[in-house]
Design a protein around this motif. Structure first.
Motif, PDB file in Angstrom:
ATOM      1  N   PRO A  63       0.720  -1.440   0.280  1.00 30.50           N
ATOM      2  CA  PRO A  63      -0.098   0.513   0.100  1.00 30.50           C
ATOM      3  C   PRO A  63       0.830   0.649   0.178  1.00 30.50           C
ATOM      4  CG  PRO A  63      -0.061  -1.109   1.822  1.00 30.50           C
ATOM      5  CD  PRO A  63       1.088  -2.364   2.054  1.00 30.50           C
ATOM      6  N   ARG A  64      -0.304   1.973  -1.086  1.00 28.45           N
ATOM      7  CA  ARG A  64       0.979   3.249  -0.764  1.00 28.45           C
ATOM      8  C   ARG A  64      -0.280   4.577  -0.282  1.00 28.45           C
ATOM      9  NH1 ARG A  64       4.688   1.145  -0.810  1.00 28.45           N
ATOM     10  NH2 ARG A  64       6.457   1.487  -2.232  1.00 28.45           N
ATOM     11  N   LEU A  65       0.402   5.871   0.842  1.00 34.42           N
ATOM     12  CA  LEU A  65      -0.810   6.922   1.417  1.00 34.42           C
ATOM     13  C   LEU A  65      -0.377   7.858   0.060  1.00 34.42           C
ATOM     14  CD1 LEU A  65       0.219   6.244   4.742  1.00 34.42           C
ATOM     15  CD2 LEU A  65      -2.233   5.634   3.599  1.00 34.42           C
ATOM     16  N   GLY A  68      -3.999   3.011  -0.935  1.00 33.62           N
ATOM     17  CA  GLY A  68      -4.102   3.178  -2.411  1.00 33.62           C
ATOM     18  C   GLY A  68      -3.113   2.329  -2.698  1.00 33.62           C
ATOM     19  N   TYR A  69      -2.347   2.734  -4.302  1.00 30.11           N
ATOM     20  CA  TYR A  69      -1.202   1.505  -5.217  1.00 30.11           C
ATOM     21  C   TYR A  69      -0.321   2.737  -6.407  1.00 30.11           C
ATOM     22  CZ  TYR A  69      -4.205  -2.633  -2.898  1.00 30.11           C
ATOM     23  OH  TYR A  69      -4.533  -3.484  -2.137  1.00 30.11           O
ATOM     24  N   LEU A  70       0.329   2.417  -6.321  1.00 28.64           N
ATOM     25  CA  LEU A  70       0.682   2.958  -7.566  1.00 28.64           C
ATOM     26  C   LEU A  70       0.596   2.312  -8.273  1.00 28.64           C
ATOM     27  CD1 LEU A  70       4.287   3.854  -5.851  1.00 28.64           C
ATOM     28  CD2 LEU A  70       2.294   5.640  -6.345  1.00 28.64           C
ATOM     29  N   VAL A  71       0.721   2.479  -9.506  1.00 30.82           N
ATOM     30  CA  VAL A  71       0.471   1.558 -11.463  1.00 30.82           C
ATOM     31  C   VAL A  71       1.811   1.513 -11.914  1.00 30.82           C
ATOM     32  CG1 VAL A  71      -1.075   1.907 -13.195  1.00 30.82           C
ATOM     33  CG2 VAL A  71      -1.945   2.295 -11.079  1.00 30.82           C
ATOM     34  N   ILE A  72       1.757   0.459 -11.894  1.00 31.06           N
ATOM     35  CA  ILE A  72       3.295   0.502 -12.418  1.00 31.06           C
ATOM     36  C   ILE A  72       3.073  -0.495 -13.965  1.00 31.06           C
ATOM     37  CG2 ILE A  72       6.483  -0.160 -12.701  1.00 31.06           C
ATOM     38  CD1 ILE A  72       5.004   1.678 -10.636  1.00 31.06           C
ATOM     39  N   THR A  73       2.806   0.313 -15.145  1.00 31.53           N
ATOM     40  CA  THR A  73       3.252  -0.571 -16.384  1.00 31.53           C
ATOM     41  C   THR A  73       3.661   0.055 -17.845  1.00 31.53           C
ATOM     42  OG1 THR A  73       0.295   0.207 -16.827  1.00 31.53           O
ATOM     43  CG2 THR A  73       0.888  -0.676 -18.258  1.00 31.53           C
ATOM     44  N   PRO A  74       4.290  -1.501 -18.105  1.00 27.60           N
ATOM     45  CA  PRO A  74       5.141  -1.381 -19.423  1.00 27.60           C
ATOM     46  C   PRO A  74       4.983  -1.116 -20.832  1.00 27.60           C
ATOM     47  CG  PRO A  74       5.163  -3.810 -18.629  1.00 27.60           C
ATOM     48  CD  PRO A  74       3.930  -2.457 -18.041  1.00 27.60           C
ATOM     49  N   LEU A  75       5.271  -0.252 -21.081  1.00 27.85           N
ATOM     50  CA  LEU A  75       4.953   0.481 -22.464  1.00 27.85           C
ATOM     51  C   LEU A  75       5.776   0.080 -23.224  1.00 27.85           C
ATOM     52  CD1 LEU A  75       3.967   3.333 -23.646  1.00 27.85           C
ATOM     53  CD2 LEU A  75       6.339   4.801 -22.954  1.00 27.85           C
ATOM     54  N   CYS A 102       5.791   4.242 -14.466  1.00 31.01           N
ATOM     55  CA  CYS A 102       5.132   4.315 -13.143  1.00 31.01           C
ATOM     56  C   CYS A 102       3.795   5.918 -13.370  1.00 31.01           C
ATOM     57  CB  CYS A 102       5.839   5.210 -11.548  1.00 31.01           C
ATOM     58  SG  CYS A 102       4.995   4.634 -10.345  1.00 31.01           S
ATOM     59  N   ARG A 103       3.211   5.116 -13.945  1.00 33.70           N
ATOM     60  CA  ARG A 103       1.602   5.816 -14.422  1.00 33.70           C
ATOM     61  C   ARG A 103       1.336   6.983 -12.914  1.00 33.70           C
ATOM     62  NH1 ARG A 103      -3.133   2.776 -16.707  1.00 33.70           N
ATOM     63  NH2 ARG A 103      -3.461   5.368 -17.187  1.00 33.70           N
ATOM     64  N   GLY A 104       1.185   6.697 -11.986  1.00 29.79           N
ATOM     65  CA  GLY A 104       0.922   7.565 -10.685  1.00 29.79           C
ATOM     66  C   GLY A 104      -0.148   6.508  -9.992  1.00 29.79           C
ATOM     67  N   TRP A 105      -0.862   7.247  -8.729  1.00 30.79           N
ATOM     68  CA  TRP A 105      -1.389   6.460  -7.799  1.00 30.79           C
ATOM     69  C   TRP A 105      -3.103   6.632  -8.007  1.00 30.79           C
ATOM     70  CZ3 TRP A 105      -4.852   8.344  -4.744  1.00 30.79           C
ATOM     71  CH2 TRP A 105      -5.667   8.001  -3.118  1.00 30.79           C
ATOM     72  N   ASP A 147      -9.998   1.560  -4.290  1.00 33.21           N
ATOM     73  CA  ASP A 147     -10.892   0.709  -4.556  1.00 33.21           C
ATOM     74  C   ASP A 147     -11.196   0.908  -5.688  1.00 33.21           C
ATOM     75  OD1 ASP A 147     -10.732   3.290  -4.698  1.00 33.21           O
ATOM     76  OD2 ASP A 147     -13.425   3.926  -4.084  1.00 33.21           O
ATOM     77  N   LYS A 148     -10.027   1.543  -6.213  1.00 32.75           N
ATOM     78  CA  LYS A 148     -10.372   1.519  -8.115  1.00 32.75           C
ATOM     79  C   LYS A 148      -9.408   0.402  -8.422  1.00 32.75           C
ATOM     80  CE  LYS A 148     -13.329   4.447  -8.903  1.00 32.75           C
ATOM     81  NZ  LYS A 148     -13.887   4.483  -9.131  1.00 32.75           N
ATOM     82  N   ALA A 149      -8.384  -0.406  -7.307  1.00 31.60           N
ATOM     83  CA  ALA A 149      -7.063  -1.743  -7.958  1.00 31.60           C
ATOM     84  C   ALA A 149      -7.799  -2.369  -8.700  1.00 31.60           C
ATOM     85  CB  ALA A 149      -7.163  -2.348  -7.246  1.00 31.60           C
ATOM     86  N   ALA A 150      -9.197  -2.763  -9.287  1.00 32.29           N
ATOM     87  CA  ALA A 150      -9.713  -4.146 -10.024  1.00 32.29           C
ATOM     88  C   ALA A 150      -9.418  -3.032 -11.361  1.00 32.29           C
ATOM     89  CB  ALA A 150     -11.089  -4.471 -10.041  1.00 32.29           C
ATOM     90  N   GLN A 151      -8.666  -2.742 -12.378  1.00 32.98           N
ATOM     91  CA  GLN A 151      -9.150  -3.008 -14.063  1.00 32.98           C
ATOM     92  C   GLN A 151     -10.551  -2.225 -14.057  1.00 32.98           C
ATOM     93  OE1 GLN A 151      -7.177  -4.335 -16.941  1.00 32.98           O
ATOM     94  NE2 GLN A 151      -5.354  -4.058 -15.769  1.00 32.98           N
ATOM     95  N   SER A 152     -11.742  -3.440 -13.847  1.00 41.23           N
ATOM     96  CA  SER A 152     -12.466  -3.243 -13.969  1.00 41.23           C
ATOM     97  C   SER A 152     -13.654  -2.031 -13.647  1.00 41.23           C
ATOM     98  CB  SER A 152     -13.752  -4.335 -13.747  1.00 41.23           C
ATOM     99  OG  SER A 152     -13.665  -4.325 -12.587  1.00 41.23           O
ATOM    100  N   ALA A 153     -12.767  -1.169 -12.180  1.00 44.33           N
ATOM    101  CA  ALA A 153     -13.773  -0.154 -11.779  1.00 44.33           C
ATOM    102  C   ALA A 153     -12.990   1.253 -11.740  1.00 44.33           C
ATOM    103  CB  ALA A 153     -13.303  -0.399 -10.238  1.00 44.33           C
TER     104      ALA A 153
END
Length: 338
Positions: free
Chosen positions: A167-169, A175-182, A198-201, A205-211
Motif C-alpha cells: 500500500p501507498r498513501l 492506495g497503490y502505485l500503477v506500474i505499466t510496461p510501455l 510509473c503512471r501514478g497513484w 477501491d480502484k485497484a480492479a481494472q474493471s472499476a
C-alpha cells in the motif's frame, strides 16, 4: 496524799532513762577500713569491657594511658578525603566520549549538507532542460548520470502486465502505485524497447481494472516523465511476490525480468491541480507526480542538534572536572587503630 497519774509516770521514766539503754547510730567517721565503700560511677561504654584485676598502689585499676606504648587518637593526624571514595570513575570517560562523538557527527553532517545541496542543485538544473526523447536502448549504468532528467517516450501500454505497488498513501488515503510496461517500436530496430512507466497513484477501491475503464488508455500514447535511478530496498520492506501479483517496493530489475522489459524506470509527471486530482481519483486515472526534486534535506537541523549536544555535554564535563568538592561532602577518615 494523792497518787501520780500513769501518764506522768511514763513520761518521767523516759526522761530519766540511762543513756546506756538508748539506741546508738554509728558515725560515718567511725567506719572501719573493712566496711564496704560506696560504688563509684562507671561509664556505660566501659561497663562491657573487662577491667583488669591488677590494682595500683593508689587503689584503682590501671588505665591504658599508664602504658608507655599507648597511642592516643589525637596522635593520628586526620586525613581529608572526598566522600564516596575515588575522585572520578568510568562515568567521567563516558561523559567525555559524548561531546567528542557529537562533534564528529556534527562535522559529518556539515559534509552531508554540502553533498545534498550540490546534488539537489544538479537535479534541479536537469529539470529546467527540455525533455529528451528516450532512445530505443538505454544503458542501465548510464541512468545514474541522467537521474531526474525529463524524457518523453511513445508507445502502447501493456495493461495485461500491469503491476500494483502498495500500500501507498496519498494525502492520507490508502492506495497503490500503477506500474505499466510501455511497448515501443522503432523503425529499423528489432531489439526490446519496452520500458517500465510509473503512471501514478490510484485509490484502493480502484485497484480492479474493471472499476477504472477510463484509466486504461488504448492505442499509442506519449508519456512525459522523469528518468529515475533504480530504487534501493529497505531492510524492513518485505520481498515482492511477482507470481502472486504482490509488489511492496519498485524492484526495477525484478519487475523488468518479470515483464520482459528493459530495466528502465520512468515516473510520469503532471501539473499539480487539486480539481484535476479529485477528478482523476473519482475516475480511477492515476495521479502523476510533480516535476520537482523530492529529496529531503534535513542536514541543517542535524548539524544544530549534534553541535548543541556537543556544547552542552562539554559544559557538563567542565563542571564535573573543575568544580571543587563542597565542605559538606568531605569527611575525616580516622585511623583503623582507634
Amino acid at each position: 496524799m494523792t497518787r501520780p497519774s500513769p501518764i506522768l509516770k511514763n513520761v518521767a521514766s523516759l526522761a530519766f532513762r540511762p543513756t546506756s539503754l538508748r539506741a546508738t547510730r554509728p558515725s560515718p567517721l567511725t567506719l572501719s577500713a573493712s566496711s564496704p565503700s560506696p560504688k563509684s560511677w562507671v561509664c556505660p561504654s566501659c561497663s562491657n569491657k573487662q577491667i583488669p584485676s591488677r590494682v595500683s598502689r593508689r587503689g584503682y585499676a590501671s588505665q591504658p594511658a599508664d602504658n608507655p606504648e599507648f597511642t592516643s587518637i589525637l596522635d593520628n593526624p586526620p586525613q581529608l578525603v572526598r566522600a564516596g571514595g575515588k575522585k572520578h570513575g568510568w562515568g567521567l570517560l563516558v561523559l567525555a566520549f559524548i561531546p567528542a562523538t557529537a562533534f564528529v557527527l556534527g562535522c559529518w553532517q556539515v559534509q552531508r549538507l554540502g553533498w545534498k545541496t550540490e546534488l539537489i542543485a544538479r537535479f534541479e538544473d536537469r529539470l529546467v532542460r527540455d525533455p529528451l526523447p528516450l532512445p530505443p536502448a538505454v544503458d542501465p549504468s548510464a541512468i545514474k548520470d541522467f537521474d531526474y532528467r525529463r524524457v518523453t517516450a511513445t508507445g502502447t501500454f501493456r495493461h495485461d502486465q500491469e503491476m500494483l505497488i502498495g500500500p501507498r498513501l496519498h494525502d492520507g488515503d490508502d492506495g497503490y502505485l500503477v506500474i505499466t510496461p510501455l511497448e515501443r517500436h522503432f523503425e529499423g530496430y528489432n531489439g526490446n524497447a519496452t520500458i517500465l512507466v510509473c503512471r501514478g497513484w490510484i485509490p484502493k477501491d480502484k485497484a480492479a481494472q474493471s472499476a477504472r475503464p477510463e484509466g486504461l488508455p488504448r492505442g499509442e500514447v506519449t508519456v512525459q516523465g522523469l528518468l529515475r535511478e533504480p530504487w534501493k530496498k529497505n531492510m524492513f520492506t518485505p520481498d515482492n511476490k511477482p507470481l502472486q501479483g504482490k509488489f511492496y517496493f519498485p524492484d526495477v530489475a525484478q519487475m523488468a525480468e518479470f515483464t520482459g522489459s528493459q530495466p528502465v524506470w520512468i515516473e510520469e509527471t503532471m501539473k499539480q491541480d487539486l480539481v484535476e486530482s479529485y477528478d482523476r481519483m473519482a475516475k480511477g486515472v492515476p495521479i502523476g507526480r510533480a516535476a520537482e526534486v523530492n529529496l529531503r534535506n534535513n542536514h541543517t537541523q542535524y548539524i544544530f542538534t549534534w553541535f548543541s549536544l556537543s556544547l552542552a555535554t562539554s559544559i557538563m564535563l567542565w563542571m564535573v572536572v573543575k568544580k571543587p568538592a563542597s565542605m559538606s561532602r568531605r569527611r575525616v577518615r580516622q585511623s583503623k587503630e582507634w
